[in-house]
Motif scaffolding. Sequence first.
Motif, PDB file in Angstrom:
ATOM      1  N   SER A  29       0.824  -1.215   0.000  1.00  0.00           N
ATOM      2  CA  SER A  29       0.000   0.000   0.000  1.00  0.00           C
ATOM      3  C   SER A  29       0.859   1.266   0.000  1.00  0.00           C
ATOM      4  CB  SER A  29      -0.938   0.011   1.203  1.00  0.00           C
ATOM      5  OG  SER A  29      -0.209  -0.099   2.409  1.00  0.00           O
ATOM      6  N   GLU A  30       1.989   1.210   0.713  1.00  0.00           N
ATOM      7  CA  GLU A  30       2.893   2.360   0.736  1.00  0.00           C
ATOM      8  C   GLU A  30       3.541   2.569  -0.623  1.00  0.00           C
ATOM      9  OE1 GLU A  30       4.844   2.716   5.065  1.00  0.00           O
ATOM     10  OE2 GLU A  30       5.112   0.735   4.157  1.00  0.00           O
ATOM     11  N   VAL A  37       1.132   3.963  -8.796  1.00  0.00           N
ATOM     12  CA  VAL A  37       0.785   2.897  -9.731  1.00  0.00           C
ATOM     13  C   VAL A  37      -0.180   1.950  -9.029  1.00  0.00           C
ATOM     14  CG1 VAL A  37       2.964   3.024 -11.026  1.00  0.00           C
ATOM     15  CG2 VAL A  37       2.803   1.537  -9.017  1.00  0.00           C
ATOM     16  N   SER A  38      -0.679   0.988  -9.769  1.00  0.00           N
ATOM     17  CA  SER A  38      -1.685   0.089  -9.214  1.00  0.00           C
ATOM     18  C   SER A  38      -1.062  -0.949  -8.283  1.00  0.00           C
ATOM     19  CB  SER A  38      -2.418  -0.632 -10.342  1.00  0.00           C
ATOM     20  OG  SER A  38      -1.554  -1.538 -10.998  1.00  0.00           O
ATOM     21  N   ASP A  39      -1.923  -1.521  -7.453  1.00  0.00           N
ATOM     22  CA  ASP A  39      -1.530  -2.606  -6.569  1.00  0.00           C
ATOM     23  C   ASP A  39      -0.950  -3.767  -7.374  1.00  0.00           C
ATOM     24  OD1 ASP A  39      -2.432  -5.362  -5.324  1.00  0.00           O
ATOM     25  OD2 ASP A  39      -2.273  -3.970  -3.636  1.00  0.00           O
ATOM     26  N   VAL A  42       2.674  -3.068  -8.557  1.00  0.00           N
ATOM     27  CA  VAL A  42       3.631  -3.215  -7.458  1.00  0.00           C
ATOM     28  C   VAL A  42       3.893  -4.690  -7.180  1.00  0.00           C
ATOM     29  CG1 VAL A  42       3.977  -2.900  -4.974  1.00  0.00           C
ATOM     30  CG2 VAL A  42       3.160  -1.002  -6.378  1.00  0.00           C
ATOM     31  N   ARG A  43       2.835  -5.494  -7.138  1.00  0.00           N
ATOM     32  CA  ARG A  43       3.007  -6.920  -6.845  1.00  0.00           C
ATOM     33  C   ARG A  43       3.807  -7.617  -7.941  1.00  0.00           C
ATOM     34  NH1 ARG A  43       0.165  -8.427  -2.442  1.00  0.00           N
ATOM     35  NH2 ARG A  43      -1.498  -7.012  -1.747  1.00  0.00           N
ATOM     36  N   HIS A  59       3.890 -11.206   3.646  1.00  0.00           N
ATOM     37  CA  HIS A  59       2.466 -10.873   3.545  1.00  0.00           C
ATOM     38  C   HIS A  59       2.273  -9.354   3.568  1.00  0.00           C
ATOM     39  CE1 HIS A  59      -1.838 -11.298   3.856  1.00  0.00           C
ATOM     40  NE2 HIS A  59      -1.833 -10.502   4.921  1.00  0.00           N
ATOM     41  N   GLY A  60       1.758  -8.819   2.460  1.00  0.00           N
ATOM     42  CA  GLY A  60       1.453  -7.392   2.401  1.00  0.00           C
ATOM     43  C   GLY A  60       2.601  -6.497   2.009  1.00  0.00           C
TER      44      GLY A  60
END
Length: 279
Positions: A29-30, A37-39, A42-43, A59-60
């Motif tokens: 989220s940070e 950019v989108s989640d 990033v992933r 996780h996260g």
Amino acid sequence: MSDNQNLLAGQRRALILEEVRRRGGIRVSELTRMLQVSDMTVRRDLDVLARQGSLEKVHGGAVPVAERRTHEPGFEAKSSLELSAKSEIARAAAALATPGSAVALSGGTTTYAVAHQLLDVPELTVVTNSVRVADVFHDAHRAGEGGRAAGRPATVVLTGGVRTPSDSLVGPVADAAIASLHFDVLFLGVHGISVEAGLSTPNLAEAETNRHFIRSARRVVVVADHTKWGTTGLSSFASLDEVDTLVTDAGLPAADREEIGEHLAELLIAEGPEAAPAD
């Protein structure tokens, strides 16, 4: 960071790695807020960096990889880290070189940055065991840019030796060449630096070559960004009292500055175009 949405994937991942190393971990989220950019983007970036072994997904978010003391990153892997800090350190360090002096540069991406700044110092004699550093002066001379300041361009001596993953030349050939010379100032890059271990590297042969550099130098200037503090490689090659000056960046916490100040003769914090001595 409004411009980050237009970054290339490689630039974005370099920023992610820098934040993970600087902060010791970061949440998805940070990163989405920071990079805009989108989640999913990033992933995907974290997946790529995890497959490369550059970080560890949790996780996260992500955390730094717990590096083995024998792990020696290649030049390219290190060259994208702490770019602004290395640039500031290089400018501050190069100001310590005087025209016409004999300087030595060890291998590493920070000394590589210093080499670019030294192009403006005339009539240097440069001894290095770094193929990359030697290429900086060679390419500048070939392009007619070497010795941009008044005076003749640098005379460059590249030691022989066995090439390491960071494109340094080490071993008996390099050691013999360095031991026969004398330098006004040595700009020394390190893998890690701490009170307990001093200066260290994961490469045993490089440790011995660095010892010869230090013995041959009248002044030892270590150039290391803040992430190197507290890191320890397999082999220690010098204690902190063998260092005359440490040039680092403003990312070094105040508590660490105080601790370093108790063990070093001089600490320079590079902040912008010039370095400021630590209080």
